[in-house]
Design an enzyme around this catalytic site. Sequence first.
Site, PDB file in Angstrom:
ATOM      1  N   GLU A   1     -11.708 -28.870 -32.943  1.00 39.34           N
ATOM      2  CA  GLU A   1     -11.747 -27.492 -33.418  1.00 39.34           C
ATOM      3  C   GLU A   1     -12.711 -27.427 -34.581  1.00 39.34           C
ATOM      4  O   GLU A   1     -12.564 -28.165 -35.561  1.00 39.34           O
ATOM      5  CB  GLU A   1     -10.355 -27.029 -33.858  1.00 39.34           C
ATOM      6  CG  GLU A   1      -9.492 -26.718 -32.668  1.00 39.34           C
ATOM      7  CD  GLU A   1      -8.184 -26.087 -33.061  1.00 39.34           C
ATOM      8  OE1 GLU A   1      -8.090 -25.533 -34.172  1.00 39.34           O
ATOM      9  OE2 GLU A   1      -7.258 -26.173 -32.250  1.00 39.34           O
TER      10      GLU A   1
ATOM     11  N   ASP B   1      -4.790 -18.713 -43.663  1.00 41.75           N
ATOM     12  CA  ASP B   1      -4.961 -20.089 -44.130  1.00 41.75           C
ATOM     13  C   ASP B   1      -4.441 -20.299 -45.537  1.00 41.75           C
ATOM     14  O   ASP B   1      -4.580 -19.447 -46.409  1.00 41.75           O
ATOM     15  CB  ASP B   1      -6.445 -20.477 -44.069  1.00 41.75           C
ATOM     16  CG  ASP B   1      -6.894 -20.723 -42.646  1.00 41.75           C
ATOM     17  OD1 ASP B   1      -6.270 -21.571 -41.982  1.00 41.75           O
ATOM     18  OD2 ASP B   1      -7.843 -20.062 -42.185  1.00 41.75           O
TER      19      ASP B   1
END
Lengths: 405, 276
Positions: B49, B60
């Site tokens: 990724e 995040d």
Amino acid sequence: MNKPLPNSLRQGPDGRGRFGQFGGRYVAETLMPVIQEVEQAYNEARNDPAFMAEWRRLLKDYVGRPSPLWLCERLTEHLGGAKVYFKREELNHTGAHKINAVLGQIMLAKRMGKPRIIAETGAGQHGVATATACALFGLKCVVYMGATDVERQQPNVFRMKLLGAEVVPVTSGAGTLKDAMNEGLRDWVANVADTYYCIGTVAGPAPFPQMVRDFQCVIGEETRQQILAAEGRLPDALVCAVGGGSSAMGLFHPFLDDEGVAIYGVEAAGRGLESGEHAAAIAGGRPGVLHGNKTYLLQDNHGQITEAHSISAGLDYPGIGPEHSWLHEIGRATYVSVTDDEALEAFQLCSKLEGIIPALESAHGLAHVMKLAPTMDKDKIIVLNLSGRGDKDIFTVAKHMGVTL
Amino acid sequence: MSRIAARFAQLKAEGRGALMPFIEAYDPDPATSMALLRCLPGAGADLIELGVPFTDPMADGPTVQLAGQRALKAGGTLAGALAMVRDFRREDDETPIVLMGYLNPILSYGEERFCRDAGASGVDGLIVVDMPPEEADALAPHAATEGLDLIRLIAPTTDDARLPKVLAGTSGFIYYVAIAGITGTRSASRDVLAEAIPRVRRHTDLPIAIGFGVRTPQQAAEAVQIADGAVVASALIDTLAKSLDDKGRARPDTVRKVLDQVRELSEAVRGARVPA
């Protein structure tokens, strides 16, 4: 004049939470279910007469509504043109319009069984309003505030703490409203089960832009009745400062279908649009996606969000509510901008001529009125949404005037 | 067959799950990031990724936020991430690469042009964190045209009523978000995952990877015993961040330290016996 338009502009958003191409629900999957839960709860609540009656009772007995519509005789005379009225939202409990939508949302949170409330705040007005409502309802309150804003809005930080809220300074990014909103969304993702996110403006994922607007429409609805009583007709122009744009949507929305009423949203031009240091999303941005909605945003060529600047912490945001973006694109409202210096000048003029110290946010709206009124005939009418009081801003203004307090 | 499908088929035949490390493109600089990307397959990455830096990564935690800020400071962009994949593909035509990021840089690039360039660069799949299925219509058709898998996140909050809707436009694999929360914070317990993953399996035949809170070799091994893949991001980025000098620059051993950790994770994943 003032005929309703054949197709009403007041029907948005559509079923996907959009105003034209703007709005929507651009959030991480974790939040989608709770956002749909909020939407369902809101739709039930607003159709519940008992809920709405209780909200109206709070507005009357706790907030002190209706707020007056004040004819500014000295200011009108000074500007030498259209008659200027102020919609006195600064007289609300907590000193700004924010409390209108906060009470509605906190009642909704209570109805949904969410005992913990989070909010983001820029100038601190929304944070204070949220902390106030949480105190009233006995709910836990956490307010995210950019570290830069914590510095420049100390009085409001202290107020929130007095009201029992926890104020969390956010240091990521430039430490302003945008970063506080990121942190609010992160908190919500991690605490969806027991937490309600009380968004302070007409932005964020659907249904927030609509819900906050609906609650703020009390401003425009009252204005309509008051100006009809005072003048026997609708105003020629409405003016309001726009950060996210909740006070503006609240004033504008009830007049959208009245063709004869010109509508001006005033963005913060900071140190000037050409300086790049401003917060004018429509004048200096383009459509994109941030904080759950598609709208005009300040961004670079790569789609990275750029930092906004305004002397007013409440306008220091790189986006604008999606319904404003739509009103701009269809041309129903005109978005103009006002610099820090122009707002400071209006701030002082308002204090001296009307005995009203306006919030720096509202001073942006007033600065545009100062440009607009002299161009209009004396029989014309302008209503400015004086959305907040300026006590919180005296330190900032003193600093700019070279005064040490 | 797409690279992603081929890789999962191969792993199934081998009777094991996938290790999917995440690195942020351009963190802490383009050369170090590229060196890491190149060496990941050799260290045991089965899929990769690649994070696309964004100023406002709202899902995040601090670790990935800081990685994004370092990457942006180093000039990281969506176009830069695509260029990294193009370079990677010169040497590796098998390891699938999934771009993970937020929608606005894609909108700014232009959905159609982005999908075309991503396909041409050798990207295999897209995870767009802030694009739920309800908002995918502007991107999904272009992704499909270019053969890019649109990989959706499924969260603990995604209930059975909603699952089919989320799965409907999903291809490649499912990314199961192990916790209701942001990256790099808490971890889900094995028991919670052992209950959650079969629930998703009842609705799909696609492989399922577990991410958010998978940090240690043991957690990665548990993840592939329950699901088909383990995504490790913040733990690797923490190692990278700790290896930097006081000005935030890579040290000579930055790449090695991250790769050593990938090797440990890979050993654990390969050693975890996965029922066929």
